[in-house]
Design an enzyme around this catalytic site. Sequence first.
Site, PDB file in Angstrom:
ATOM      1  N   ASN A   6      40.106  40.532  43.398  1.00 28.99           N
ATOM      2  CA  ASN A   6      40.662  40.785  44.726  1.00 28.99           C
ATOM      3  C   ASN A   6      40.521  39.530  45.572  1.00 28.99           C
ATOM      4  O   ASN A   6      39.634  38.712  45.338  1.00 28.99           O
ATOM      5  CB  ASN A   6      39.867  41.927  45.388  1.00 28.99           C
ATOM      6  CG  ASN A   6      40.360  42.257  46.785  1.00 28.99           C
ATOM      7  OD1 ASN A   6      41.567  42.343  47.029  1.00 28.99           O
ATOM      8  ND2 ASN A   6      39.430  42.443  47.720  1.00 28.99           N
ATOM      9  N   HIS A  57      39.836  38.509  49.525  1.00 28.15           N
ATOM     10  CA  HIS A  57      39.321  39.126  50.750  1.00 28.15           C
ATOM     11  C   HIS A  57      39.208  38.046  51.829  1.00 28.15           C
ATOM     12  O   HIS A  57      38.694  36.959  51.560  1.00 28.15           O
ATOM     13  CB  HIS A  57      37.950  39.745  50.467  1.00 28.15           C
ATOM     14  CG  HIS A  57      37.355  40.406  51.660  1.00 28.15           C
ATOM     15  ND1 HIS A  57      37.803  41.618  52.135  1.00 28.15           N
ATOM     16  CD2 HIS A  57      36.373  40.000  52.516  1.00 28.15           C
ATOM     17  CE1 HIS A  57      37.104  41.946  53.212  1.00 28.15           C
ATOM     18  NE2 HIS A  57      36.232  40.982  53.459  1.00 28.15           N
ATOM     19  N   SER A  97      37.780  34.716  50.106  1.00 26.10           N
ATOM     20  CA  SER A  97      37.050  34.744  48.838  1.00 26.10           C
ATOM     21  C   SER A  97      37.873  35.493  47.801  1.00 26.10           C
ATOM     22  O   SER A  97      38.414  36.563  48.101  1.00 26.10           O
ATOM     23  CB  SER A  97      35.721  35.504  48.995  1.00 26.10           C
ATOM     24  OG  SER A  97      34.978  35.020  50.093  1.00 26.10           O
ATOM     25  N   ASP A 133      33.976  45.197  48.209  1.00 28.73           N
ATOM     26  CA  ASP A 133      33.913  43.756  48.495  1.00 28.73           C
ATOM     27  C   ASP A 133      32.549  43.145  48.170  1.00 28.73           C
ATOM     28  O   ASP A 133      32.111  42.202  48.846  1.00 28.73           O
ATOM     29  CB  ASP A 133      34.267  43.490  49.979  1.00 28.73           C
ATOM     30  CG  ASP A 133      35.673  43.955  50.324  1.00 28.73           C
ATOM     31  OD1 ASP A 133      36.546  43.933  49.439  1.00 28.73           O
ATOM     32  OD2 ASP A 133      35.898  44.352  51.482  1.00 28.73           O
TER      33      ASP A 133
END
Length: 188
Positions: free
Chosen positions: A102, A104, A131, A140
């Site tokens: 992912n 973020h 990130s 996260d």
Amino acid sequence: ILISGRGSNMVALVEAARLETYPAEIVGVISNKPNAAGLEKAQALNIPTAVIDHTDYSDRETFEQDLHEKLLALEAELVCCAGFMRVLTPWFVSRWENRLINIHPSLLPKYKGLQTHQRAIDAGDKETGCSVHWVTEDLDAGAVILQESVQIAPHDTAELLAARLLPIELSLYPEALEIVASKLRSPQ
Ligand code: GAR
């Protein structure tokens, strides 16, 4: 690639993957929102798209079962969340363990969740950033693969920071996917 909206990170990944030497191929784009602008962008780039509208499901698990089936049908080996705004359950995360990443918009582990730039401004931080990280059961919280920062100027707003950060995201995510994909072994 999983999206929910504009799809600029998705386009950056698709464009990077077009280079012959890039170690990943984009097999499809799935949105949980039927009106995501990124869907048309993916279609214009000749990437197969699918919509799995979470509002058609009564719970997260059945939504994720269909998402999982679609990923298998696409023969996906790695899943990139790119502005995908659904929290994934441990059921889904465990099925894609070490294959789910992912991007973020914060310097993780700071500011998990939403409103990241505003929270950085409110805290008086001198910098924020983005990130690319592994997705784990906790939101996260997975290990960071790559991260990059930008300075916060005295009169910055969350909108200005997001705009300043976007081109950085668009180069960071393809770079991170390149690292991950080049290390990925074929599924058993
Ligand atoms: C990006 O800024 C990404 O970092 C953020 O959403 C935006 C998506 O833009 N992701 C999150 O906030 C995840 N919690 P895009 O659809 O144009 O790539």
